[in-house]
Structures are given as C-alpha cells and as structure tokens.
Design an enzyme around this catalytic site. Structure first.
Site, short mmCIF file in Angstrom:
data_model
loop_
_atom_site.label_atom_id
_atom_site.label_comp_id
_atom_site.label_asym_id
_atom_site.label_seq_id
_atom_site.Cartn_x
_atom_site.Cartn_y
_atom_site.Cartn_z
N SER A 29 0.84 -1.19 0.00
CA SER A 29 0.00 0.00 0.00
C SER A 29 0.88 1.24 0.00
CB SER A 29 -0.92 -0.03 1.22
OG SER A 29 -1.89 0.99 1.16
N ASN A 30 0.40 2.36 0.50
CA ASN A 30 1.19 3.59 0.61
C ASN A 30 0.79 4.32 1.89
OD1 ASN A 30 -1.12 5.37 -0.07
ND2 ASN A 30 -0.96 4.33 -2.03
N TYR A 31 1.41 5.47 2.14
CA TYR A 31 1.21 6.16 3.42
C TYR A 31 -0.03 7.06 3.48
CZ TYR A 31 5.92 4.78 4.85
OH TYR A 31 7.02 4.08 5.20
#
Ligand code: CTP
Length: 218
Positions: A29-31
């Site tokens: 995923s990402n932040y």
C-alpha cells in the site's frame, strides 16, 4: 414569477490509499491517510452537496449524510467510481491509488524459503484517465504528488489524463504530505490558470479547492 429550483450538486470523491493483496495476510500500500479526501467530503456536505465517498481503508470517520462506499483494492475503487460516475456533476480523485498490484495473489500465506523472493507486479488501470474519457459535461479534478518539478509535472499530468483541474502537492523531505497537516499546493486548471497556496491546513485548502471546483465553467 417562479424561480427555477437550483439542482443540488453531486460530488463524487475518491479518497485514501488502496491495498493490493499479496496473500491472505499481507498487502502492499502507501502512506495515504485519506485526510484530504475526507476534508473535501466534509466541506462539500457543509455546502449542501450530495456526496458519494469511495474510500480505501482509513481510520477516519465519514461525515453524516454521505454515501460511503468502502473499497480495498484499485480494481474495487475503479469499479465503484465508474458505477457512480453518471450520478455525479463533480468528480475529485484525491485517492492514492496503488499503481501496481500483484500479478497473482497467493491463495495461502507465502512461506519463507531461500532468503529471497520475487514479487511480480502488473500495472493497475488509471482510474482518473478512465473517468476523464467518459466525463462529458462533468468537472473532474485530479491530484498530483510530485517529488520534483512540481508544476511542470502536474501540468503534464493534467493534460495527459484530460482532467479539468489538478491539485499539485510537493512531497517535502522534512514533513511528508501524507498525514501532514499544513501543506503547499498549486491548483492548475486546464486553461493554465495557477493558484499557489502555501502552508494551509487541508481543511482550509478544501474550501479553496471546492470554491474553484464548484465555480468551474466547462
Ligand atoms: N490515479 C488514478 N489511478 C491510478 C493512479 C493514479 O486514478 N492508477 C489518480 C490519482 O487519484 C490522482 C492522479 O491520478 O488524482 C495522479 O496520481 P499520481 O500518483 O500523482 O500520478 P500517476 O498517474 O500514478 O503518475 P506517477 O506515479 O508516474 O507520477
């Protein structure tokens, strides 16, 4: 004399990250925290709009009165956004869509083996470009997160994807934009007009962005 009733605008917002599954217990995923998209949803509700919020996984509370559609992967987000598109007058793609997904999701937990593992990734569809290809009279807003040449890259993205407006964020080394409270953005429309806003909260920026979006003439 009768006054024509003004139609309530329908704003479709895609927010948050997507998650791409590796196996039943892991994902990439990402932040993204989803804050920007949720602030935009709150502001649109305050202005009396109907809001459809297609959201990846976040810890945020959606405003009362929105139609909330929870999704996990980029493909799920794409399906939900395209399904709701016809109902919307304004579409804001503030989601941090993962650009890749696993070519094959493992049906069972991947076990450690020889010390090295290779993941094969394939590109996800570009939801914003697809939305813009079917937008007709609708106003479509994209976001651009850039680490360098902010305005130049954002402008390229605006035209490549055929959006009407783009909100460009610079990812700063000291305080990353994801989850960051005060940010600098440049809002560029497809006529080349630029509005630079520095050091403002995402709540304030949501007001500025919605002013621009709701008054946009196509
Ligand atoms: N976007 C999308 N679908 C994707 C990737 C991005 O709809 N698969 C949208 C985002 O929601 C955002 C805009 O496209 O509104 C720009 O996202 P960004 O990650 O900055 O750009 P990319 O197209 O992924 O380009 P790059 O990562 O190469 O800069």
């Amino acid at each position: 004399m009768t006054t024509a009733a003004k139609k309530t605008p329908v704003v479709l917002i895609a927010a948050g990250p997507t998650r791409e599954k590796l196996d039943p217990v892991r994902f990439i995923s990402n932040y993204s925290t989803g804050t920007f998209g949720y602030e935009l949803a709150y502001e649109a509700i305050r202005r009396g709009a109907h809001v459809i919020l297609v959201s990846g996984p976040t810890n945020l509370k959606a405003p009362q009165g929105v139609k909330l559609i929870g999704v996990e992967t980029a493909l799920e987000m794409r399906r939900a956004v395209l399904a709701e598109l016809r109902k919307a007058d304004y579409i804001i793609m503030s989601a941090a869509v993962c650009d890749w997904r696993l070519e094959k999701v493992a049906p069972r937990k991947i076990k450690r083996s020889s010390g090295k593992t290779t993941l094969r990734l394939i590109e996800n569809p570009d939801i914003l470009s697809e939305v813009c290809a079917h937008k007709a009279h609708r106003v479509v807003v994209g976001f651009a997160l850039e680490t360098e040449n902010l305005e130049k890259n954002a402008l390229k993205k605006l035209f490549r994807k055929n959006a009407d407006l783009i909100v460009a964020n610079a990812l700063r080394k000291q305080s990353p934009i994801f989850g960051d409270n005060n940010v600098n953005v440049v809002i560029i429309d497809r006529f080349g007009n630029r509005l630079r806003v520095r050091n403002r909260s995402k709540r304030d920026l949501s007001k500025i962005i919605l002013d621009k979006v709701l008054s946009f003439n196509i």
